[in-house]
Design a protein around this motif. Structure first.
Motif, PDB file in Angstrom:
ATOM      1  N   HIS A  99       0.806  -1.226   0.000  1.00  0.00           N
ATOM      2  CA  HIS A  99       0.000   0.000   0.000  1.00  0.00           C
ATOM      3  C   HIS A  99       0.837   1.273   0.000  1.00  0.00           C
ATOM      4  N   ALA A 100       2.146   1.143   0.083  1.00  0.00           N
ATOM      5  CA  ALA A 100       3.006   2.324   0.216  1.00  0.00           C
ATOM      6  C   ALA A 100       3.360   2.928  -1.136  1.00  0.00           C
ATOM      7  N   ASP A 101       3.529   4.231  -1.152  1.00  0.00           N
ATOM      8  CA  ASP A 101       4.100   4.924  -2.305  1.00  0.00           C
ATOM      9  C   ASP A 101       5.619   5.002  -2.186  1.00  0.00           C
ATOM     10  N   PHE A 102       6.106   4.972  -0.955  1.00  0.00           N
ATOM     11  CA  PHE A 102       7.548   5.000  -0.713  1.00  0.00           C
ATOM     12  C   PHE A 102       7.819   4.246   0.578  1.00  0.00           C
ATOM     13  N   ILE A 103       8.930   3.489   0.587  1.00  0.00           N
ATOM     14  CA  ILE A 103       9.261   2.637   1.734  1.00  0.00           C
ATOM     15  C   ILE A 103      10.618   3.054   2.283  1.00  0.00           C
ATOM     16  N   LEU A 104      10.665   3.289   3.574  1.00  0.00           N
ATOM     17  CA  LEU A 104      11.902   3.659   4.247  1.00  0.00           C
ATOM     18  C   LEU A 104      12.332   2.491   5.128  1.00  0.00           C
ATOM     19  N   ILE A 105      13.586   2.054   4.969  1.00  0.00           N
ATOM     20  CA  ILE A 105      14.116   0.907   5.701  1.00  0.00           C
ATOM     21  C   ILE A 105      15.247   1.379   6.615  1.00  0.00           C
ATOM     22  N   PRO A 106      14.982   1.589   7.906  1.00  0.00           N
ATOM     23  CA  PRO A 106      16.051   2.026   8.810  1.00  0.00           C
ATOM     24  C   PRO A 106      16.922   0.860   9.261  1.00  0.00           C
ATOM     25  N   THR A 107      18.207   1.128   9.427  1.00  0.00           N
ATOM     26  CA  THR A 107      19.121   0.110   9.954  1.00  0.00           C
ATOM     27  C   THR A 107      20.224   0.767  10.756  1.00  0.00           C
ATOM     28  N   LYS A 108      20.625   0.094  11.813  1.00  0.00           N
ATOM     29  CA  LYS A 108      21.802   0.534  12.561  1.00  0.00           C
ATOM     30  C   LYS A 108      23.066   0.089  11.827  1.00  0.00           C
TER      31      LYS A 108
END
Length: 216
Positions: A99-108
């Motif tokens: 359902h997303a238009d943009f996906i943000l993937i956070p990582t340490k």
């Protein structure tokens, strides 16, 4: 209406901090915003409970009702929805990605976190066809050391897009989160506020600018 999904298969990487801060940045930008908290831990919902300001709205959403709630938000005139997802729950991550238009993937910048980011990136590619636009953002960055450049190199070797903003390990993030604020509200002129604002601008480029313009 536009939708951002913040997804990671590992906990403790700052998903809720980014979700709530991006929502506040969008609210400050004049947009009608909602955070959809699909994480059973309900961290974003607890943040909203501590918050004195009425906006942005935070709604606890069962994953099975995500599509219905997104439709209702669009019909209500919402400009932007930020989906805060749980770690590990692949089915929920799949739904959010769809359902997303943009996906943000956070990582340490740590080995186990990069491995989790790798799995998340693969999940995002499988969840949508063609794959939805996405970017990895490195969080909890130390001021010095090789960890961050090494992490960024590993991400680029995956073929993933790297967000051009590093989110450093700053006390303003945790202090803000504990008091129902975003870092830009706690310390408007601080370094954390600057990082978040630059990340928001980058996300908007991907949400609203033509694909060719973003690529340039």
């Amino acid at each position: 209406m536009k939708t951002i999904a913040i997804i990671s298969q590992k906990g403790g990487v700052g998903k809720t901090t980014l979700a709530t801060a991006l929502a506040v940045a969008a609210q400050n930008d004049g947009k009608s915003v909602a955070v959809f908290d699909v994480d059973p831990q309900a961290s974003a919902t607890f943040w909203r409970d501590m918050r004195e300001a009425e906006a942005p709205a935070v709604v606890s959403v069962q994953p099975v009702r995500l599509a219905h709630m997104l439709k209702a938000a669009a019909e209500a005139g919402t400009d932007l929805v930020v989906i805060d997802t749980p770690p590990i729950a692949k089915d929920t991550a799949f739904q959010a990605a769809e359902h997303a238009d943009f996906i943000l993937i956070p990582t340490k910048p740590a080995v186990l976190d990069v491995m989790a980011a790798t799995e998340t990136f693969k999940l995002v590619k499988r969840a949508t066809e063609p794959p939805k636009p996405s970017a990895v953002v490195v969080t909890f960055c130390p001021v010095q050391g090789r960890e961050v450049p090494d992490t960024e190199d590993a991400i680029l070797k995956l073929g993933a897009t790297l967000a051009p903003v590093r989110i450093h390990s700053r006390i303003a993030y945790s202090r803000a989160q504990q008091t129902g604020l975003a870092a830009m509200e706690l310390e408007p002129a601080g370094k954390a506020a600057d990082e978040l604002q630059r990340l928001y601008v980058y996300v908007c480029m991907n949400l609203y600018a033509p694909a060719q313009e973003v690529a340039e």
